[in-house]
Design a protein around this motif. Structure first.
Motif, short mmCIF file in Angstrom:
data_model
loop_
_atom_site.label_atom_id
_atom_site.label_comp_id
_atom_site.label_asym_id
_atom_site.label_seq_id
_atom_site.Cartn_x
_atom_site.Cartn_y
_atom_site.Cartn_z
N ASP A 38 -0.86 8.03 -17.93
CA ASP A 38 -2.32 7.94 -17.82
C ASP A 38 -2.82 8.93 -16.78
O ASP A 38 -2.11 9.83 -16.37
N ASP A 39 -4.04 8.73 -16.33
CA ASP A 39 -4.64 9.66 -15.37
C ASP A 39 -4.30 9.33 -13.92
O ASP A 39 -4.75 10.01 -13.01
N GLY A 40 -3.52 8.29 -13.70
CA GLY A 40 -3.25 7.85 -12.34
C GLY A 40 -2.04 8.52 -11.71
O GLY A 40 -1.52 9.52 -12.18
N TRP A 41 -1.61 7.92 -10.61
CA TRP A 41 -0.50 8.43 -9.83
C TRP A 41 0.54 7.33 -9.65
O TRP A 41 0.23 6.15 -9.74
N ALA A 42 1.75 7.74 -9.39
CA ALA A 42 2.84 6.81 -9.14
C ALA A 42 3.60 7.26 -7.90
O ALA A 42 3.45 8.39 -7.46
N VAL A 43 4.39 6.34 -7.34
CA VAL A 43 5.22 6.69 -6.20
C VAL A 43 6.66 6.30 -6.56
O VAL A 43 6.89 5.25 -7.16
N SER A 44 7.58 7.18 -6.23
CA SER A 44 8.99 6.86 -6.45
C SER A 44 9.68 6.76 -5.10
O SER A 44 9.39 7.53 -4.18
N MET A 45 10.59 5.80 -5.01
CA MET A 45 11.39 5.61 -3.80
C MET A 45 12.85 5.80 -4.18
O MET A 45 13.38 5.08 -5.02
N LEU A 47 16.83 6.33 -2.79
CA LEU A 47 17.78 6.23 -1.69
C LEU A 47 18.49 7.57 -1.58
O LEU A 47 18.92 8.14 -2.57
N ARG A 48 18.57 8.09 -0.38
CA ARG A 48 19.19 9.40 -0.17
C ARG A 48 20.59 9.43 -0.78
O ARG A 48 21.36 8.51 -0.62
N GLY A 49 20.88 10.49 -1.53
CA GLY A 49 22.18 10.65 -2.14
C GLY A 49 22.28 10.10 -3.55
O GLY A 49 23.28 10.30 -4.22
N LEU A 55 12.91 2.57 -7.13
CA LEU A 55 11.62 1.96 -7.40
C LEU A 55 10.64 3.03 -7.82
O LEU A 55 10.57 4.10 -7.22
N ILE A 56 9.89 2.74 -8.88
CA ILE A 56 8.75 3.58 -9.27
C ILE A 56 7.60 2.62 -9.54
O ILE A 56 7.76 1.65 -10.28
N GLY A 57 6.47 2.87 -8.91
CA GLY A 57 5.34 1.98 -9.08
C GLY A 57 4.03 2.73 -9.01
O GLY A 57 4.00 3.92 -8.63
N PRO A 58 2.96 2.08 -9.38
CA PRO A 58 1.65 2.74 -9.34
C PRO A 58 1.26 3.08 -7.90
O PRO A 58 1.67 2.42 -6.96
N TRP A 59 0.48 4.14 -7.77
CA TRP A 59 0.00 4.56 -6.45
C TRP A 59 -1.50 4.62 -6.47
O TRP A 59 -2.12 5.00 -7.46
N THR A 60 -2.11 4.30 -5.35
CA THR A 60 -3.55 4.21 -5.22
C THR A 60 -4.22 5.58 -5.28
O THR A 60 -3.73 6.55 -4.71
N MET A 61 -5.35 5.62 -5.96
CA MET A 61 -6.16 6.84 -6.01
C MET A 61 -6.89 7.01 -4.67
O MET A 61 -7.20 6.03 -4.00
N GLY A 62 -7.15 8.25 -4.34
CA GLY A 62 -7.89 8.54 -3.12
C GLY A 62 -9.38 8.30 -3.31
O GLY A 62 -9.83 7.85 -4.37
N ARG A 63 -10.16 8.62 -2.31
CA ARG A 63 -11.60 8.38 -2.37
C ARG A 63 -12.30 9.20 -3.44
O ARG A 63 -13.31 8.79 -3.99
N ASP A 64 -11.74 10.36 -3.76
CA ASP A 64 -12.38 11.21 -4.76
C ASP A 64 -12.07 10.75 -6.19
O ASP A 64 -12.54 11.33 -7.16
N HIS A 84 14.02 -1.72 -0.93
CA HIS A 84 15.23 -2.41 -0.46
C HIS A 84 15.37 -3.76 -1.16
O HIS A 84 16.47 -4.14 -1.58
N GLU A 85 14.28 -4.49 -1.30
CA GLU A 85 14.30 -5.79 -1.97
C GLU A 85 14.66 -5.64 -3.45
O GLU A 85 15.43 -6.43 -4.00
N VAL A 86 14.14 -4.61 -4.11
CA VAL A 86 14.47 -4.36 -5.52
C VAL A 86 15.98 -4.09 -5.65
O VAL A 86 16.64 -4.63 -6.54
N ARG A 87 16.52 -3.28 -4.77
CA ARG A 87 17.96 -3.00 -4.80
C ARG A 87 18.78 -4.26 -4.55
O ARG A 87 19.78 -4.50 -5.22
N ARG A 88 18.35 -5.07 -3.60
CA ARG A 88 19.07 -6.31 -3.29
C ARG A 88 19.06 -7.25 -4.49
O ARG A 88 20.10 -7.82 -4.85
N ARG A 89 17.92 -7.39 -5.14
CA ARG A 89 17.85 -8.25 -6.33
C ARG A 89 18.71 -7.70 -7.46
O ARG A 89 19.35 -8.47 -8.18
#
Length: 163
Positions: A38-45, A47-49, A55-64, A84-89
């Motif tokens: 869609d037209d939105g944004w996402a954030v991915s987390m 773990l190094r390596g 985790l990939i989830g929706p990210w908030t739009m800015g003021r514009d 971390h919680e997602v990995r633990r589960r």
């Protein structure tokens, strides 16, 4: 070109990146990405390596309402806790899938029978084991990874092993 070691350069190269769309520490990397669905944004987390994000989830739009809200320290720390919680589960779910346990009572006493699956790509198998009330192992056998552990199958197996 100088052969001398410049400590300030070494410190700068090791400094974590903390930008509006990319934030990292010694363990985690957060990256704000365009959501292709869609037209939105996402954030991915990630773990190094590791190659895949935890985790990939929706990210908030800015003021514009066009660009993403920039990453900052509090948001990054919240994302780290969530990832971390997602990995633990996920690890708990995997452990539950690979380890089964039943308690049975027989004429010989009370036993705990466990089935531990080894998910080998070529030859998966499982180990069936029984422990008595004192925790002493009384039987062990390698079985097919598809072995169905129930109270009845455990009792039948243990009766054969103890006979």
């Amino acid at each position: 070109m100088s052969d001398t070691f410049d400590e300030t350069t070494a410190v700068d190269e090791a400094a974590p990146i903390q930008e509006a769309r990319h934030w990292e520490d010694e363990t985690w990397i957060a990256q704000v990405i365009k959501n292709e669905d869609d037209d939105g944004w996402a954030v991915s987390m990630t773990l190094r390596g590791e190659a895949e994000p935890a985790l990939i989830g929706p990210w908030t739009m800015g003021r514009d309402k066009k660009n993403p809200k920039p990453l900052d320290a509090p948001a990054f720390h919240t994302l780290v806790k969530t990832a971390h919680e997602v990995r633990r589960r996920h690890e708990q779910q995997l452990q539950a899938r690979l380890h089964r346990q039943v308690s049975i009572a027989t004429e010989a006493g009370a036993f705990v029978v466990t089935l531990d699956i080894v998910p080998d790509d070529d030859e998966p198998y499982a180990t069936l084991a029984a422990r008595d009330a004192d925790g002493q192992e009384v039987a062990r056998k390698r079985v097919d990874a598809g072995f169905r552990l129930t109270a009845d199958s455990a009792a039948a197996w243990l009766a054969r092993e103890l006979a």
